[in-house]
Scaffold this active site. Structure first.
Site, PDB file in Angstrom:
ATOM      1  N   GLU A   1       0.993  -1.157   0.031  1.00 33.04           N
ATOM      2  CA  GLU A   1       0.029   0.056   0.182  1.00 33.04           C
ATOM      3  C   GLU A   1       0.980   1.139   0.032  1.00 33.04           C
ATOM      4  OE1 GLU A   1      -2.727  -0.519   3.171  1.00 33.04           O
ATOM      5  OE2 GLU A   1      -4.234  -1.702   2.148  1.00 33.04           O
TER       6      GLU A   1
ATOM      7  N   GLU B   1      -6.151  -7.978  -0.906  1.00 39.20           N
ATOM      8  CA  GLU B   1      -6.598  -8.195   0.791  1.00 39.20           C
ATOM      9  C   GLU B   1      -8.314  -8.178   0.530  1.00 39.20           C
ATOM     10  OE1 GLU B   1      -4.752  -5.361   3.394  1.00 39.20           O
ATOM     11  OE2 GLU B   1      -2.603  -6.180   2.604  1.00 39.20           O
TER      12      GLU B   1
HETATM   13  C1  GAL Z   1      -4.504  -3.144   4.815  1.00 39.84           C
HETATM   14  C2  GAL Z   1      -3.014  -3.360   4.923  1.00 39.84           C
HETATM   15  C3  GAL Z   1      -2.545  -4.618   5.713  1.00 39.84           C
HETATM   16  C4  GAL Z   1      -3.477  -4.613   7.048  1.00 39.84           C
HETATM   17  C5  GAL Z   1      -4.704  -4.281   6.846  1.00 39.84           C
HETATM   18  C6  GAL Z   1      -5.341  -4.237   8.027  1.00 39.84           C
HETATM   19  O1  GAL Z   1      -4.431  -1.626   4.716  1.00 39.84           O
HETATM   20  O2  GAL Z   1      -2.328  -3.549   3.662  1.00 39.84           O
HETATM   21  O3  GAL Z   1      -1.462  -4.797   5.819  1.00 39.84           O
HETATM   22  O4  GAL Z   1      -2.634  -3.667   7.806  1.00 39.84           O
HETATM   23  O5  GAL Z   1      -5.007  -3.164   6.142  1.00 39.84           O
HETATM   24  O6  GAL Z   1      -5.124  -3.259   8.795  1.00 39.84           O
END
Ligand code: GAL
Length: 667
Positions: free
Chosen positions: A144, A304
């Site tokens: 990110e 994700e």
């Molecule tokens: C995303 C990030 C993950 C994890 C997730 C939950 O933004 O890429 O590494 O941090 O949020 O907080």
């Protein structure tokens, strides 16, 4: 056989004895890929120059035995403590001149040469180590990019880099002084060395400097990512390179970044606690997916996908039974080839103790595991056929990072948000089951869009605030050739340097295509305004352009109250073979829907079909077929119309959707 489902896995969080159980459970659930190691720098290089990939090798090999491939994340989002202790200058400095400390993540300055050398060495070591590993199929650069870097970094290294960037852009400091209008408040510079990064000032800031700063920052992140991409490409030509984007996040121009990648990935969290994102909805989730698809104009991965309650200090609502599957199906419907769930198992330590995963703290499969397993079982067999499929929209919404920066620097109305405006237009079309694309509306440097506008019958171009003669020509040509273009308030206000234009009435040379002039306006602070459209009263907000239409311009709506009652606020003008619509206010949701319904009907754009509220219809296609998705985002039974000639390939009772059910139709 392509890869379609996976999980974000952190083997280093758990005892090694557990790994095999995890791999087996993943396989039984239908997972084919994991992403690993994007925060594991210390585990991979415990001391300066001493690399240890053995634990990751064992995890990759074990997962491979269970048919699970690996995507490795380069660990540059979490430099280790030994590095920071030896080189504290790597830590970033915020606008107030404070050094941000170690203890979270992203605690780095991306222009810092020492840090870059460490990153180059790490990425090279990793790439060489995994070059020939058949279980490693690709790379995710960093994590990110831009996340948590909001107002960073203002260190000496960044100041120098900003100066160099400005020198390249302007050539001479005189040219910069002219472009920025530094005569105001005696801000002239005698040399590039005098120019600060825009730290907190006693009062105010120069909007032109701020715009250049935002663009510099985007380029810096891009350069940081490109440095990694070049190493990976050179050493591992056979493996893909991607990065996990964050929808409408604006710190780096995602259209630029996408050019460095094989495909784009995205992190999709439809339900977050308020402090992360206060208003989340299925429409918002759909807009994020549509914008992500636009960055490379092709299918994408979800790196994700939410798989449980989210939150750090406080928590979101729990996804209801069926909701996780509905969100997964939505990601697929808008163009995902693969969905990777964040994360396999919620961890017991650290900041994200309450960011839940497929497995709970106990590690025992439960409701979420079973639901997603069943979802994969039903969607899995269709995924190969749908590989690469994307919606084919006839309506487009223009998106430019540069316009976004300029409006964010000076929103004019305190609640006016560029991406908020884009999403409001998107929501109106989404609510009518009309697929829509976002379309690149010019580069971060102000160059013309790469995208071909002629693909769209309707092109909505909100807040074209910064204007160039070339952009004016492009818009005019689009209308002349038969397109329906929607322009809005605050079009043509400034030039490419974020400087107000004085040689015109608004909206500048687009007046001819739009068939109007805007000689006066009102910022609707603390109030809204009534508007009459097709004989009905609606509400509009934030802004009121007072339009002087040309003789041949049709007035679609006028203000109904206040001192400008009766003044046109939405107009339509036939120009060449097309139409230019001008919307001088921000229509409230009802007016937005009524207006877009009319514009789509006139442009010959039909909704996919009718459905109850709470049901999303989306269609995607590739060279071998076309698939219509009907997704119920509610816990109640809902109905929709099944268009003629479709064969149901997922679901039971066509046209009736159970709670959170998805049906898919082919043909
Ligand atoms: C995303 C990030 C993950 C994890 C997730 C939950 O933004 O890429 O590494 O941090 O949020 O907080």
């Amino acid at each position: 056989m392509n890869i379609h489902f996976g999980a974000d896995y952190y083997p280093e969080h758990w005892p090694e004895e557990r790994w095999e159980t995890d791999a087996r459970l993943m396989q039984e659930m239908g997972l084919q890929v994991v992403r690993m190691a994007e925060f594991s720098w210390h585990k991979l290089e415990p001391e300066d120059g001493r690399f240890d990939f053995t634990w990751l090798d064992r995890a990759i090999a074990l997962l491979g035995k269970y048919g699970i491939k690996t995507v490795i994340g380069t660990p540059s989002a979490a430099p280790p403590a030994w590095m920071i202790a030896a080189h504290p200058e790597i830590l970033p400095t915020d606008r107030e001149g404070r050094t941000r400390g170690f203890g979270g993540r992203h605690h780095d300055c991306q222009s810092n040469e020492v840090y870059r050398a460490y990153v180059r060495r790490m990425v090279t070591e990793e790439a060489e180590h995994y070059r020939d590993d058949p279980n490693v199929i690709g790379w995710q650069i960093d994590n990110e990019l831009g996340n948590s870097h909001g107002d960073l970094c203002h260190c000496e290294s960044c100041r120098r880099a900003f100066g160099k960037w400005l020198q390249k852009k302007y050539g001479s400091v005189d040219a910069l002084n002219r472009a920025w209008g530094t005569a105001f408040w005696s801000q002239e510079y005698n040399s590039f060395d005098e120019i600060p990064t825009p730290r907190i000032t006693v009062c105010g800031e120069n909007p032109s400097q701020m715009l250049d700063w935002n663009c510099f920052h985007s380029d810096l992140i891009l350069d940081f990512a490109s440095m990694q991409a070049e190493i990976l490409r050179r050493i591992c030509p056979g493996k893909f390179i991607t990065h996990n984007f964050m929808g409408f996040s604006e710190l780096v121009d995602y259209y630029d970044l996408a050019e460095r990648l094989d495909f784009v990935s995205h992190d999709q969290y439809p339900c977050l606690p308020d402090e992360f994102s206060p208003s989340r909805s299925e429409a918002g989730a759909a807009a994020a997916l549509d914008v992500v698809r636009s960055f490379k104009e092709r299918s994408y991965w979800i790196m994700e996908q939410q798989s449980g309650i989210t939150g750090w200090q406080t928590m979101s609502r729990a996804p209801e039974p069926g909701q996780l599957s509905a969100w997964t199906m939505q990601s697929i419907a808008h163009g995902a080839d693969c969905v990777v769930f964040f994360r396999w198992r919620v961890y017991r330590y650290g900041t994200e103790q309450y960011w839940h995963g497929i497995l709970p703290h106990s590690g025992t499969p439960g409701r979420r595991y079973e639901e997603l397993r069943d979802c994969i079982k039903s969607a899995g067999p269709l995924m190969d056929r749908m590989q690469g499929a994307v919606p084919r929209a006839q309506a487009g919404i223009l998106y430019s990072f540069r316009q976004n920066y300029a409006i964010t620097i000076q929103p004019q109305h305190p609640q006016l948000s560029y991406t908020g405006q884009l999403q409001a237009w998107h929501r109106a079309l989404y609510g009518q089951n009309i697929p829509v694309d976002f379309v690149q509306g010019g580069t971060v440097h102000g160059d013309l869009p790469h995208a071909d506008f002629s693909r769209y019958r309707l092109l909505i171009a909100p807040l074209q605030y910064l204007m160039t003669p070339a952009m004016e020509e492009l818009f005019t040509a689009y209308v002349k050739n038969g397109g329906t273009l929607v322009l809005t308030m605050r079009t043509g206000v400034k030039d490419e340097n974020n400087v107000c234009m004085t040689d015109r009435e608004l909206p500048g040379r687009l007046s001819e295509a739009a068939g109007l002039e805007v000689r006066d306006y009102d910022c609707l602070r603390g109030t809204d305004v009534k508007v009459t459209f097709e004989g009905k009263a609606y509400t509009a907000v934030k802004w009121a352009d007072l339009i002087t239409p040309s003789e041949d311009t049709e007035v679609l709506a006028e203000y109904a109250g206040g001192w400008y009652a009766g003044t046109p606020c939405i107009t339509s003008h036939r120009f060449g073979k097309g139409t230019c619509v001008y919307v001088g206010t921000e229509p409230g949701p009802e007016l937005m829907e009524a207006l877009t319904a009319k514009l789509c009907a006139e442009a010959g754009i039909l909704p996919l079909a009718k459905s109850d509220r709470g049901v999303e219809l989306m269609q995607k296609e590739n060279a071998s077929g076309s698939w219509l998705f009907a997704i119920n985002f509610t816990g109640e039974t809902k109905h929709f119309e099944v268009p003629a000639g479709r064969t149901m390939i997922l679901g039971s009772a066509a046209d009736t959707l159970g709670p959170y059910e998805t049906q898919i139709f082919e043909g």
